[in-house]
Every structure is written in C-alpha cells, then in structure tokens.
Write a protein that holds these residues in place. Structure first.
Motif, short mmCIF file in Angstrom:
data_model
loop_
_atom_site.label_atom_id
_atom_site.label_comp_id
_atom_site.label_asym_id
_atom_site.label_seq_id
_atom_site.Cartn_x
_atom_site.Cartn_y
_atom_site.Cartn_z
N VAL A 346 0.97 -1.17 0.15
CA VAL A 346 -0.14 0.01 0.10
C VAL A 346 0.90 1.28 0.04
CG1 VAL A 346 -1.46 1.32 1.33
CG2 VAL A 346 -1.83 -1.27 1.25
N LEU A 347 1.81 1.43 0.84
CA LEU A 347 2.66 2.43 0.74
C LEU A 347 3.24 2.82 -0.43
CD1 LEU A 347 4.45 1.81 4.40
CD2 LEU A 347 2.84 3.59 3.84
N CYS A 348 3.94 1.70 -1.23
CA CYS A 348 4.55 1.91 -2.36
C CYS A 348 3.70 2.25 -3.52
CB CYS A 348 5.32 0.43 -2.66
SG CYS A 348 6.49 0.74 -4.45
N MET A 349 2.31 1.83 -3.41
CA MET A 349 1.49 2.24 -4.35
C MET A 349 1.22 3.87 -4.31
SD MET A 349 0.77 -0.18 -6.40
CE MET A 349 -1.06 0.06 -7.13
N VAL A 350 1.21 4.32 -3.05
CA VAL A 350 0.70 5.72 -2.74
C VAL A 350 1.80 6.64 -2.88
CG1 VAL A 350 -0.41 7.05 -0.80
CG2 VAL A 350 -1.22 4.85 -1.34
N PHE A 351 3.01 6.48 -2.29
CA PHE A 351 3.97 7.45 -2.20
C PHE A 351 5.12 6.91 -3.13
CE2 PHE A 351 2.08 7.27 1.97
CZ PHE A 351 1.55 8.32 2.05
N SER A 352 4.89 6.46 -4.15
CA SER A 352 6.11 6.14 -5.02
C SER A 352 6.92 7.21 -5.58
CB SER A 352 5.63 5.22 -6.31
OG SER A 352 4.61 6.15 -7.10
N ARG A 353 6.44 8.30 -6.20
CA ARG A 353 7.20 9.36 -6.72
C ARG A 353 7.96 10.06 -5.38
NH1 ARG A 353 7.39 11.31 -11.61
NH2 ARG A 353 8.11 13.61 -11.78
N GLU A 354 7.47 10.12 -4.31
CA GLU A 354 8.08 10.72 -3.10
C GLU A 354 9.22 9.95 -2.67
OE1 GLU A 354 3.92 12.34 -3.32
OE2 GLU A 354 4.88 10.42 -3.38
N ILE A 355 9.03 9.06 -2.90
CA ILE A 355 10.31 8.12 -2.36
C ILE A 355 11.27 8.14 -3.36
CG2 ILE A 355 11.01 5.47 -2.22
CD1 ILE A 355 8.19 4.77 -1.25
N SER A 356 11.02 8.07 -4.73
CA SER A 356 12.34 8.29 -5.68
C SER A 356 13.07 9.71 -5.63
CB SER A 356 11.63 8.32 -7.13
OG SER A 356 10.81 9.34 -7.41
N TYR A 357 12.55 10.74 -5.01
CA TYR A 357 13.35 12.03 -4.71
C TYR A 357 14.08 11.70 -3.75
CZ TYR A 357 11.28 14.46 -8.63
OH TYR A 357 10.68 14.84 -10.03
N MET A 358 13.80 10.92 -2.76
CA MET A 358 14.89 10.61 -1.55
C MET A 358 16.40 10.31 -2.17
SD MET A 358 12.62 8.44 1.03
CE MET A 358 13.81 8.22 1.84
N PHE A 359 16.42 9.57 -3.31
CA PHE A 359 17.60 9.18 -3.75
C PHE A 359 18.11 9.97 -4.95
CE2 PHE A 359 15.22 5.71 -1.91
CZ PHE A 359 16.39 4.77 -1.76
N THR A 360 17.55 10.99 -5.29
CA THR A 360 18.16 11.78 -6.53
C THR A 360 17.45 12.98 -6.75
OG1 THR A 360 18.60 11.70 -9.02
CG2 THR A 360 16.47 10.46 -8.37
N SER A 361 18.13 14.13 -7.29
CA SER A 361 17.68 15.49 -7.38
C SER A 361 17.10 15.36 -9.01
CB SER A 361 18.65 16.44 -7.07
OG SER A 361 19.83 16.28 -7.73
N SER A 362 17.25 14.18 -9.70
CA SER A 362 17.29 14.24 -11.49
C SER A 362 15.93 13.92 -11.50
CB SER A 362 18.14 13.23 -12.01
OG SER A 362 17.73 13.06 -13.25
N ASP A 363 15.16 14.85 -12.20
CA ASP A 363 13.69 14.48 -12.60
C ASP A 363 13.62 13.39 -13.63
OD1 ASP A 363 12.80 16.69 -11.04
OD2 ASP A 363 13.04 17.95 -12.68
N GLU A 364 14.58 12.99 -14.55
CA GLU A 364 14.49 12.03 -15.34
C GLU A 364 14.70 10.43 -14.67
OE1 GLU A 364 16.50 10.87 -19.55
OE2 GLU A 364 17.47 12.46 -18.53
N ILE A 365 15.51 10.53 -13.57
CA ILE A 365 15.90 9.35 -12.85
C ILE A 365 14.63 9.38 -12.02
CG2 ILE A 365 17.08 8.18 -11.09
CD1 ILE A 365 19.59 9.56 -12.30
N ALA A 366 14.05 10.17 -11.44
CA ALA A 366 13.01 9.93 -10.72
C ALA A 366 11.71 9.61 -11.39
CB ALA A 366 12.55 11.28 -9.90
N GLU A 367 11.62 10.00 -12.45
CA GLU A 367 10.24 9.61 -13.29
C GLU A 367 10.71 7.97 -13.70
OE1 GLU A 367 6.86 9.60 -15.36
OE2 GLU A 367 7.66 11.33 -14.07
N SER A 368 11.58 7.69 -14.04
CA SER A 368 11.99 6.32 -14.39
C SER A 368 11.67 5.31 -13.31
CB SER A 368 13.54 6.21 -14.97
OG SER A 368 13.53 4.95 -15.35
N VAL A 369 11.96 5.81 -12.16
CA VAL A 369 11.62 5.08 -10.97
C VAL A 369 10.18 4.92 -10.74
CG1 VAL A 369 11.84 5.11 -8.38
CG2 VAL A 369 13.86 5.36 -9.51
N SER A 370 9.50 6.16 -10.55
CA SER A 370 8.01 6.18 -10.48
C SER A 370 7.42 5.11 -11.57
CB SER A 370 7.67 7.61 -10.83
OG SER A 370 6.31 7.69 -10.47
#
Length: 485
Positions: A346-370
């Motif tokens: 449930v947590l991953c389904m809801v907060f996926s995009r927020e989690i990705s920005y913890m690891f990078t400041s790159s929008d392209e990488i964050a979008e790929s993770v999301s």
C-alpha cells in the motif's frame, strides 16, 4: 517451555478458538523476540548501503550510477556467497542450541570464520580488477572507471561481511540477537552522522561517503567482538580451539549448498542490472533500476527478520525433536510476514514518486523510478512470502533443494522473460522488472509446494544425525544442559 508442554499445546485435541489464539500468541511472542532485533540489524546494515547511495546521488549522476552498478553487481555477488555460506552457521547453531550442545556453537562460529574468510580472500581480485571486468562485459567506460575507484573502498566491507553475518547468526540462534540489534542501530546512526559530516560539511565527496561506510561497519564488528570475548556468551563461547579446524569437509559442503541457494537468488537481480547497462541511456537505466532494487531490498531486510526467526524456531524445534511445533511455527511466521508485506504494498502504491526523490535530484531518474512503482509494490508483497519459506529450508537443512528451485525459477523462466520484454518487446527497464517478478512468483509457488511436502518427522531424525556427526565432547559434559535452562 519443555517438550511435553509444546506437545500439549500443539496436540490435535486442542481445536477450539481460545486454544488456537493462545497457541498463536505464544508462538508470535517467540517469533518476534527473534525477528524484531533481526529486522533492526538487517535494516540497519542494508540501510548503511542505502544511505551511502543517497549521498552519492547528491554528489553526481555518474557517482550514483557507478555506485549502483558496483553495489548491485559486485557487492551483491559476494554478499550472496557469504550470506549463503553463513546460513550453514544458522542451521547448525540453531539445531545445536535446541539439542543442548551449547559449546559446539562457538566451534561452529570459528569454523565459519575460517571458511568464509578464505572465500572472501578468493573473491578479493574482483574488487581489485573491477574496471577491466566491467569493460570486458561491455559497460560504459566512464561508469567502469568510476566503479573501479569505488570498489577499492569496498575491500574492508568484504571482510566486515565475514564476521557480521556469522556473528549475527550465532547470537540469533541462542536468542541473544537483541545486542546485534542495538549495535546495528547505533552503527547506522553513526553512519548517517559521519556521511553528513564527511560529504556535506567537509565536502569529501566519494572518499567521504565510502570512509563513513567502512568506519561505521567495523565499529559494529568491534562491539560484537567485545560482547562475545568479554564473557557475555559463557556457555557457547569457550575460547579459540583447534577443534575449529577439525572435520571441516561436512561443514564446507553444507556451506557451499547454502551459498549456492542464496547466490542464485541475489545474482539474478545483479545480472538484470548488468543488462540495464546495455540500454540506450545506461546512466539513467542503471540508476533507476538500482534505486528500485535498494527500495525493494530495504523492505526485504525486514522480511529477512522472519527468515531468521523461522529458521531459528524450526532448527530449535528440530533439535529438540518436536516436529509439530516446527510446523505450527511456519504458519504463524508466514501469516505475520504477509500482513507486513500488504502494508508495504500500500505504501509503495501511494508514495512512489516521493520515495524516488529521496535518492536523486534528477527528474529523469525519478520519473523512471516512478514508472516501476506497481511492479515494485508487487515485488514487496512477494518479499513477505518466499523469505519465510527459505528460512524453513535453512532451518531444516535442505538448502540444496532450494538451490534447484532458484535455478529453475530465475534462470530458466524469469531471466528469459526479462530479456525478451526488455530488448525484443522494447519495454526497457520495465521489461526487466517484469522478468524479475515472474521469477520470484514461480519461486514462491515452488517453495510453497516444497514446504508442504517436507516430512518433518524425517527432518527431526536428520537433525539428530547431523548434530551427532559434528559433536565434540566437552569437559563440562552433562552439566551443559542445565546452564541455559
């Protein structure tokens, strides 16, 4: 609780709901006493890798990709070998504790240090020649060079694994893993502080991040050495002994089968990271894939707490000769772990995009993770099932059977699916992850069938034979069984 009490609790006559609730409550308490400190230890240990990656991501994209490649391939490769080989310590120490052969646990620990230490030394050239190895398999030149610099910093971490993994399993088997949890949590907090100090405040970059990792890791080992050698394990640690060098071959065989079992599982994701490096934008692909693997891996560390607890409970009960208690423990551990898996889904389904920005400041990488968040969520759900079933196998000492399951699930099914979807169907990283998920799904089904088919009365007999083969008489003799009563 003695064997007659366990048999009373688990007898078929006790079928009403109040008795079932009491049995589940009693077993849950036993599981959590082992599982929670184990979770803290594993989450903290893996968390140090994740924290290092967090700081790497804010140093630069190349550093993040190189660390992701190094950690996801090389470190996971050797970690898989050493975790697997160390699970032999978990099997033998757990069954020895259940049987009352307490002095043998220290002997098993020393034998594991010897076997794992030799193995780590054999693997050392992989860290020295990382750059030419990555060039040989066709990785980008800039990433290969940077990963080669990072790999030299991982050499102290390689030998840290030799001691941390075996000591944790030794202490866990005798239900002293609270101390491991405290040491691991303290080491993690120190690592966060040192990483912030070296990378952010002092601007030491790559060297600062890796130095913080090494210092924090080895302070944990020093603390565990003080605890064991300082007299806090008086019944299981009798000092260094020449007996550790005797009768090594059976333990080597068990360690190898254990190592193959875990390696086939961890190498699978490592190979997929290598395949991600051949895609069009390798830096983005590797970074996104390794971030998702680390998110998945951090949750997996929690589930490994149940792997450890189910292994200890089952090996303890087999050592005592109680097959009914072993079977009931599986049901309680699996049910509890699945509930936790659903929460993370449930947590991953809801907060996926927020989690990705913890690891990078790159929008392209964050979008790929999301874009991978749905597949990542279902991977987390399966994480709550198969580690418990693997723990069952380790506790019973049937690692070789699981090795064949892993080989077929991952390499005959999962990897071909990932390659076809990633390269032929052009799904890129998403296709690779679908292949990973397919392999894990098949593995979970096969392990469920294997667990259902195990004859636990036969496993009790095998545990007794195994302990008798390794047993070395001690001068304390019969007094030993009363020491930890």
């Amino acid at each position: 609780m003695d064997n007659s009490m366990e048999e009373r609790l688990l007898s078929p006559e006790e079928l009403n709901s109040s008795d079932l609730k009491r049995r589940v409550w009693n077993e849950s308490k036993k599981l959590w006493v082992i599982a929670f400190p184990g979770m803290v230890a594993r989450v903290s240990s893996f968390g140090m890798i994740v924290v290092t990656q967090l700081f790497m991501g804010h140093i630069g994209e190349l550093d993040l990709a190189a660390f992701g490649l190094q950690q996801s391939i090389l470190l996971r490769f050797v970690d898989g070998i050493l975790i697997g080989m160390s699970s032999a310590t978990e099997t033998l120490c757990g069954q020895a504790y259940g049987a009352g052969h307490y002095h043998m646990m220290g002997v098993y620990l020393q034998r594991s240090w010897i076997i794992d230490g030799v193995t780590a030394t054999i693997l050392l050239p992989l860290f020295i020649f990382t750059t030419p190895i990555l060039r040989l398999i066709g990785q980008e030149e800039s990433i290969a060079i940077e990963a080669g610099k990072i790999s030299l910093w991982f050499i102290p971490v390689l030998y840290y694994f030799v001691f941390s993994l075996t000591i944790q399993m030794y202490l866990q088997a005798q239900q002293k893993n609270k101390i491991v949890g405290w040491f691991s949590a303290s080491s993690f907090l120190l690592h966060v502080l040192l990483s912030w100090l070296f990378v952010i405040k002092l601007g030491l970059g790559l060297a600062g991040a890796m130095a913080a990792f090494s210092i924090s890791s080895w302070l944990l080992i020093i603390g565990e050495f003080v605890y064991i050698f300082g007299g806090w394990c008086p019944n299981t640690w009798k000092g260094f002994t020449k007996a550790a060098f005797a009768d090594m071959l059976p333990l080597v065989k068990l360690s190898i089968s254990s190592g193959v079992m875990i390696c086939l599982e961890l190498w699978y994701s490592s190979i997929l990271v290598v395949l991600a490096g051949y895609m069009k934008n390798a830096t983005i692909a590797i970074s996104a894939f390794s971030i998702c693997l680390n998110i998945n891996g951090w949750e997996f560390m929690i589930c490994l707490g149940f792997l450890g607890s189910s292994c200890v409970r089952i090996s303890n009960e087999l050592g005592r000769g109680n097959a009914k208690a072993a079977k009931f423990s599986i049901k309680v551990a699996l049910g509890t772990s699945i509930i936790i898996g659903v929460i993370f889904w449930v947590l991953c389904m809801v907060f996926s995009r927020e989690i990705s920005y913890m690891f990078t400041s790159s929008d392209e990488i964050a979008e790929s993770v999301s874009r991978l968040h749905v597949l990542l969520a279902f991977s987390m759900l399966l994480n709550s099932i198969y580690p418990v079933l693997t723990g069952v196998a380790v506790g019973a000492g049937v690692q070789s059977m699981v090795a064949f399951v892993n080989l077929g699930s991952y390499y005959a099914i999962g990897m071909p699916i990932g390659i076809l979807l990633g390269y032929v169907a052009h799904f890129q990283v998403t296709g690779l992850w679908i292949g990973l998920l397919s392999g894990v799904g098949i593995q979970t089904l096969l392990l469920s069938y294997l667990t259902w088919r195990i004859d636990w009365n036969e496993q009790v007999n095998k545990a007794s034979e195994r302990l008798g083969r390794f047993f070395i008489e001690t001068t304390e003799g019969s007094e030993e069984s009363s020491n930890l009563a």
